[in-house]
Design an enzyme around this catalytic site. Structure first.
Site, PDB file in Angstrom:
ATOM      1  N   GLY A  36       0.824  -1.188   0.000  1.00  0.00           N
ATOM      2  CA  GLY A  36       0.000   0.000   0.000  1.00  0.00           C
ATOM      3  C   GLY A  36       0.863   1.245   0.000  1.00  0.00           C
ATOM      4  N   CYS A  37       0.377   2.321   0.572  1.00  0.00           N
ATOM      5  CA  CYS A  37       1.126   3.578   0.609  1.00  0.00           C
ATOM      6  C   CYS A  37       2.495   3.367   1.256  1.00  0.00           C
ATOM      7  CB  CYS A  37       0.345   4.636   1.395  1.00  0.00           C
ATOM      8  SG  CYS A  37       1.212   6.208   1.563  1.00  0.00           S
TER       9      CYS A  37
END
Length: 219
Positions: A36-37
């Site tokens: 993810g981020c």
């Protein structure tokens, strides 16, 4: 009570597994993690994993990696990756000091701080760029990742832990490819901005025992 622990995902109802075994000498020290981020990925690996295993991380750099050799955009910008048009994943490029001791422990930890069951998504972040992905430095790393991923799927199937949105691990595994570092503003972002965006959290504290998972699956 054990049932509530499994539903909440804050702990495991099973005994913790023993420490991960050391790998064979010569294991690659390089890998890239997509979870993810990448701001949160960096924080959990460079800061939290090192609290658990001091001096385990030689370097950690956020950036972008595509699993394809025929990538349309080389050396993409952050904006191009976020648009989903480049075919890259937001990753943390990691160099380990002692990969034989810490690689498998890091892969376990990787599965503890993000959700590997939401394909191409982490929380509100949606798209291939946010996929769960391990880019391996050699074939032995690949085997270890496959083993850990299989262990996790086993304990999920047995109902020993329920920390994720779904029950099927969708993490992709492939070889390391060309890495494009992100701009300096993105490096150590949450260290510079302690209240910055992060959608990661520890979903369970200890790697569960396969023996206990087998017992729970039989009940």
């Amino acid at each position: 009570m054990a049932f509530l622990k499994r539903i909440m995902g804050s702990n495991t109802s099973s005994r913790p597994a023993p420490p991960a075994p050391e790998a064979k000498a010569g294991l690659s020290s390089s890998l890239a993690l997509g979870a993810g981020c990448y701001w949160g990925t960096e924080k959990f690996v460079a800061k939290d994993f090192q609290k658990k295993f001091p001096k385990s991380i030689k370097s950690a750099t956020v950036g972008f990696m595509s699993p394809s050799d025929d990538v349309r955009i080389k050396n993409p910008t952050y904006q191009q990756v976020c648009s989903g048009s480049s075919g890259h994943v937001e990753v943390l490029m990691v160099e380990l000091n002692e990969p034989e001791k810490h690689f498998e422990e890091l892969i376990r930890f990787f599965f503890q701080f993000h959700d590997p069951t939401t394909k191409n998504r982490q929380g509100n972040d949606v798209g291939f760029q946010y996929s769960s992905f391990v880019f391996c430095g050699d074939q032995e790393q690949y085997k270890i990742v496959e083993k850990v991923r299989s262990e996790l799927q086993f304990v999920l199937d047995a109902g020993a832990i329920r920390p994720y949105h779904n029950n099927k691990v969708t993490t992709l595994v492939g070889p390391l490819k060309d890495f494009t570092p992100a701009d300096e503003d993105h490096q150590r972002y949450l260290e510079k901005h302690p209240n910055g965006y992060c959608n990661h959290r520890m979903r369970f504290k200890q790697w569960p025992s396969l023996v206990t998972a087998k017992q729970e699956g039989a009940n």
